[in-house]
Design an enzyme around this catalytic site. Sequence first.
Site, PDB file in Angstrom:
ATOM      1  N   TYR A   1     -13.699  15.143  20.158  1.00  0.00           N
ATOM      2  CA  TYR A   1     -12.398  14.551  19.821  1.00  0.00           C
ATOM      3  C   TYR A   1     -12.357  13.992  18.411  1.00  0.00           C
ATOM      4  CZ  TYR A   1      -9.499  15.554  23.722  1.00  0.00           C
ATOM      5  OH  TYR A   1      -8.707  16.235  24.603  1.00  0.00           O
TER       6      TYR A   1
ATOM      7  N   HIS B   1      -7.808  -1.954   9.173  1.00  0.00           N
ATOM      8  CA  HIS B   1      -9.101  -2.535   8.780  1.00  0.00           C
ATOM      9  C   HIS B   1      -9.979  -2.597  10.029  1.00  0.00           C
ATOM     10  CE1 HIS B   1      -6.765  -4.979   5.450  1.00  0.00           C
ATOM     11  NE2 HIS B   1      -6.725  -3.670   5.259  1.00  0.00           N
TER      12      HIS B   1
ATOM     13  N   GLU C   1       0.817  -1.223   0.000  1.00  0.00           N
ATOM     14  CA  GLU C   1       0.000   0.000   0.000  1.00  0.00           C
ATOM     15  C   GLU C   1       0.848   1.269   0.000  1.00  0.00           C
ATOM     16  OE1 GLU C   1      -2.761  -0.771  -0.823  1.00  0.00           O
ATOM     17  OE2 GLU C   1      -3.967  -1.930   0.595  1.00  0.00           O
TER      18      GLU C   1
ATOM     19  N   HIS D   1      -2.938   2.999   8.197  1.00  0.00           N
ATOM     20  CA  HIS D   1      -4.053   2.326   7.517  1.00  0.00           C
ATOM     21  C   HIS D   1      -4.432   1.095   8.337  1.00  0.00           C
ATOM     22  CE1 HIS D   1      -6.541   0.144   4.776  1.00  0.00           C
ATOM     23  NE2 HIS D   1      -5.632  -0.785   4.530  1.00  0.00           N
TER      24      HIS D   1
ATOM     25  N   HIS E   1     -13.056  -1.513   2.597  1.00  0.00           N
ATOM     26  CA  HIS E   1     -11.668  -1.871   2.918  1.00  0.00           C
ATOM     27  C   HIS E   1     -11.243  -1.337   4.290  1.00  0.00           C
ATOM     28  CE1 HIS E   1      -7.223  -1.945   1.300  1.00  0.00           C
ATOM     29  NE2 HIS E   1      -7.325  -2.387   2.534  1.00  0.00           N
TER      30      HIS E   1
HETATM   31  P1  13P Z   1       0.487  -5.066   3.485  1.00  0.00           P
HETATM   32  O1  13P Z   1       0.710  -6.331   4.308  1.00  0.00           O
HETATM   33  O2  13P Z   1       1.134  -5.179   2.121  1.00  0.00           O
HETATM   34  O3  13P Z   1       0.918  -3.855   4.252  1.00  0.00           O
HETATM   35  O4  13P Z   1      -1.062  -4.954   3.236  1.00  0.00           O
HETATM   36  C1  13P Z   1      -1.919  -5.042   4.338  1.00  0.00           C
HETATM   37  C2  13P Z   1      -3.176  -4.284   4.138  1.00  0.00           C
HETATM   38  O5  13P Z   1      -3.720  -3.761   5.085  1.00  0.00           O
HETATM   39  C3  13P Z   1      -3.736  -4.186   2.779  1.00  0.00           C
HETATM   40  O6  13P Z   1      -4.684  -3.170   2.721  1.00  0.00           O
END
Ligand code: 13P
Length: 210
Positions: free
Chosen positions: A119, A94, A73, A92, A160
């Site tokens: 906040y 999830h 990413e 980033h 995502h």
């Molecule tokens: P990477 O392991 O390549 O960092 O990818 C993980 C991820 O969160 C993909 O969106």
Amino acid sequence: MSEDALRRLLVELAASLFGRGFSVGSAGNISVRLDDGYLITPTNSSLGRLDPARLARLDRDFVHLDGDKPSKEVFMHRAFYTARPAAGAVVHLHSTMATAVACLPDVDAANPIPPLTPYFVMRVGRRMPVVPYYRPGDAAMEPAIHAAARDARAVLLANHGPVVSGASLIDAVCAAEELEEAAKLFLLLRGQSPRLLTPAQTEDLLATFG
Ligand code: 13P
């Protein structure tokens, strides 16, 4: 802060996020700006088990210099750093609640989570748009994220997860945590009519806390 200190701090914050369930498996990636480039987590690594010495180091043009193979990413992180020159770090995740919001088709794509708490506004800002779905690691996401990030500290990638920037590693991680909490509140309050912060209250927070 020295590069060694940044490496240690990144690993400590990543383990803390992982330990509290903000990331599972090998999901998520974190980067931080150096004077002469960037550090980013290696691809397929667990945020819970990073090694400071093996973080990928990139030059100013995001070319891999040393350490393990960088996250796929990199484009996502580059989009933020180029759109936001003051960004010092990008996270980033999830994380469950923010990703749940990113899966809802009927939210306002320009700003899915309203100003529910101070906040959230202080850490994430006025708006956090949804960027359309791209396959993880697809370089085609870069222009879309770049355009959205010019006007927003954070975005939600459809189906995502969140991408959050901050002036420092700690700022970016705090913002990612506040975003997850705001997403949880938003989902808890769906179907009700919560009182929102007014535009004047939002502007007062941003004027006071940046
Ligand atoms: P990477 O392991 O390549 O960092 O990818 C993980 C991820 O969160 C993909 O969106």
